[in-house]
Design an enzyme around this catalytic site. Structure first.
Site, short mmCIF file in Angstrom:
data_model
loop_
_atom_site.label_atom_id
_atom_site.label_comp_id
_atom_site.label_asym_id
_atom_site.label_seq_id
_atom_site.Cartn_x
_atom_site.Cartn_y
_atom_site.Cartn_z
N SER A 112 0.98 -0.99 0.00
CA SER A 112 0.11 -0.03 -0.01
C SER A 112 0.65 1.26 -0.02
CB SER A 112 -1.05 -0.05 1.22
OG SER A 112 -1.54 1.26 1.60
N TYR A 135 -2.34 5.34 -4.17
CA TYR A 135 -3.60 6.28 -4.04
C TYR A 135 -3.30 7.20 -4.69
CZ TYR A 135 -5.67 4.66 0.48
OH TYR A 135 -6.55 4.07 1.32
N LYS A 257 -8.37 -1.26 -8.63
CA LYS A 257 -8.82 -1.87 -7.65
C LYS A 257 -10.07 -1.16 -6.94
CE LYS A 257 -7.46 -3.45 -3.04
NZ LYS A 257 -7.93 -2.70 -1.82
N HIS A 281 -13.37 -3.03 -0.60
CA HIS A 281 -12.40 -2.57 0.38
C HIS A 281 -12.60 -3.24 1.79
CE1 HIS A 281 -9.56 0.99 0.62
NE2 HIS A 281 -9.31 0.46 1.69
N ARG A 284 -15.28 -1.55 4.27
CA ARG A 284 -14.60 -0.25 4.90
C ARG A 284 -15.31 0.96 4.47
NH1 ARG A 284 -10.75 -1.81 8.51
NH2 ARG A 284 -9.27 0.03 8.30
C1 LIG Z 1 -6.76 -2.23 8.09
C2 LIG Z 1 -6.92 -2.18 6.50
C3 LIG Z 1 -6.48 -1.12 5.76
C4 LIG Z 1 -6.60 -1.06 4.47
N1 LIG Z 1 -5.72 -0.25 3.75
C5 LIG Z 1 -5.53 -0.17 2.49
C6 LIG Z 1 -4.94 0.65 1.52
O1 LIG Z 1 -3.96 1.18 1.83
N2 LIG Z 1 -4.92 0.46 0.21
C7 LIG Z 1 -5.75 -0.49 -0.51
O2 LIG Z 1 -5.85 -0.28 -1.57
N3 LIG Z 1 -6.61 -1.09 0.36
C8 LIG Z 1 -6.59 -1.06 1.64
N4 LIG Z 1 -7.44 -1.80 2.51
C9 LIG Z 1 -8.41 -2.91 1.59
C10 LIG Z 1 -7.82 -4.29 1.44
O3 LIG Z 1 -6.71 -4.01 0.16
C11 LIG Z 1 -8.72 -5.31 0.99
O4 LIG Z 1 -9.47 -4.63 -0.23
C12 LIG Z 1 -9.45 -5.59 1.74
O5 LIG Z 1 -8.96 -5.78 3.09
C13 LIG Z 1 -10.20 -7.11 1.47
O6 LIG Z 1 -11.23 -7.60 2.33
P1 LIG Z 1 -10.88 -8.69 3.55
O7 LIG Z 1 -10.00 -7.94 4.54
O8 LIG Z 1 -11.92 -9.15 3.91
O9 LIG Z 1 -10.02 -9.77 2.90
C14 LIG Z 1 -7.43 -2.09 3.76
C15 LIG Z 1 -8.02 -3.05 4.62
C16 LIG Z 1 -7.84 -3.08 5.82
C17 LIG Z 1 -8.71 -4.34 6.46
#
Ligand SMILES: Cc1cc2nc3c(=O)[nH]c(=O)nc-3n(C[C@H](O)[C@H](O)[C@H](O)COP(=O)(O)O)c2cc1C
Length: 381
Positions: A112, A135, A257, A281, A284
């Site tokens: 990331s 990003y 993505k 995501h 989230r």
């Molecule tokens: C704590 C956390 C931080 C994340 N930070 C990023 C990020 O910086 N960049 C990004 O593209 N996705 C981020 N994501 C999303 C993840 O890349 C991914 O899409 C997601 O965790 C997939 O779902 P799962 O946790 O159920 O496997 C983040 C997810 C979590 C849980």
């Protein structure tokens, strides 16, 4: 199963429970939570698990392989580590732990932009195989410099994120002082004191910082100024005008993505992306959105021949992956599963989680009598 396999944690759920006990509550809730009322995060997993697969026993079964090829590279399994920001907050050194494990297991690791390890180190630990998630920087000069660094590090795939137009509304993070700008509350300090192992490891490795962004971050910012700086430097909103220069400059594979609609898939195809990760995501961002398996199913059916369709969000096991692959995902990624592993087991966590997932996926193919992941769709009910 190898002799050294730690039988205390045979599943990602076990790792999650251990992680909950081992790290401060604010860090666990940052990792574990969804947004708003947590509807989308629950749907992600439950709708995947509604999918049922049938075994077909009477056949000449020659054995199953979970290997696959993606963008010309052979991987030992159809899963990779999704990009996660601020990893060092959840377990010190966790990006290093996961990058090393991904390299050992021959699966992709995505770094990331806002995590606590830089592009150069990720590349070193993965022998130039790490992917990089960007990003969208507001300033062209910052964007171009990051792209130059990723290319110089040998990064084969750039992942451009589109699903953070604004930060998600995460009530627990507000309560824990983890919204930008973050603040250290008395409650957080007490939580840290209650997790001495985490506190000691954090002291050893130093306060986590946004390593890739270090050259662009002015020295000596306090937390409030850092929050403002991040807000100004990154605008998650993407449009054609922002995407075109990235496609023109980036010579490697380009992946979008956060796709959750046919509309964005068509834009991705038109703008020259090589692949998409259908993702919300991990629940989230948009609590009122669909679970990922729903758009994945439609998008894979319609666009699979025009663009590489991958998926993340909600998977925690081999059967979860098998169901998603059966519905048309060419490759899967997981975010929390690996972070639970690192938080639960430290240095051994990445390797252990990947071992579990490989064994579980292999096992379900053997159970179904399905020889490879591309045939899983034949087992859909
Ligand atoms: C704590 C956390 C931080 C994340 N930070 C990023 C990020 O910086 N960049 C990004 O593209 N996705 C981020 N994501 C999303 C993840 O890349 C991914 O899409 C997601 O965790 C997939 O779902 P799962 O946790 O159920 O496997 C983040 C997810 C979590 C849980």
């Amino acid at each position: 199963m190898a002799q050294s396999f730690d039988t205390r944690y045979p599943s990602v759920d076990d790792l999650r429970e251990k992680a909950r006990k081992r790290i401060p509550r604010f860090a666990f809730e940052y990792l574990d939570g969804g947004c708003n009322e947590d509807v989308n995060i629950r749907r992600n997993t439950s709708e995947i698990r509604d999918i049922q697969l049938k075994p077909i026993y009477i056949k000449d079964f020659k054995g199953a392989s979970i290997k696959t090829t993606l963008f010309g590279q052979e991987y030992d399994a159809p899963f990779g580590v999704a990009p996660v920001g601020l990893q060092g907050l959840m377990w010190p050194n966790s990006p290093e732990i996961l990058a090393k494990a991904a390299n050992k297991h021959n699966v992709p690791f995505i770094l990331s932009t806002v995590t606590t390890m830089d592009i150069e180190r990720a590349s070193e630990l993965t022998e130039g195989k790490a992917w990089f998630q960007l990003y969208n920087p507001a300033e062209d000069a910052v964007r171009n410099d990051i792209l130059d660094r990723a290319a110089a590090a040998g990064c084969p795939v750039l992942v451009l994120l589109c699903d953070v137009p604004t930060f998600g509304y995460r009530p627990r993070d507000f309560k824990n002082g983890l919204a930008l700008p973050p603040k250290m509350t008395m409650a957080n300090i007490l939580q840290i004191l209650g997790k001495p192992n985490w506190a000691l490891q954090t002291l050893r490795h130093g306060i986590p910082t946004f390593e890739t962004l270090r050259p662009y971050t002015p020295e000596g910012l306090n937390l409030k100024q850092l929050g403002k700086f991040m807000d100004k430097t990154f605008s998650g909103r993407l449009n054609e005008e922002r995407i075109k220069p990235i496609r023109d400059k980036w010579k490697g594979k380009l992946v979008l993505k956060g796709v959750a609609s046919e509309e964005d898939t068509e834009q991705a195809i038109r703008l020259g992306f090589d692949g998409i990760i259908v993702s919300n995501h991990g629940g989230r961002q948009l609590d009122a959105g669909e679970s990922t398996i729903a758009p994945l199913t439609r998008i894979a059916a319609k666009y699979k021949d025009q663009i590489t369709v991958m998926m993340d969000s909600g998977m925690r096991s081999g059967p979860d992956m098998a169901r998603s692959l059966a519905r048309g995902a060419e490759f899967t990624f997981m975010g929390r599963s690996f972070m639970y592993g690192a938080a639960a087991m430290g240095k051994k966590g990445g390797d252990h989680t990947m071992t579990i997932l490989k064994v579980q996926l292999q096992q379900i193919l053997d159970q179904l009598c399905c020889e490879n992941i591309h045939d899983l769709h034949k087992h859909l009910i």
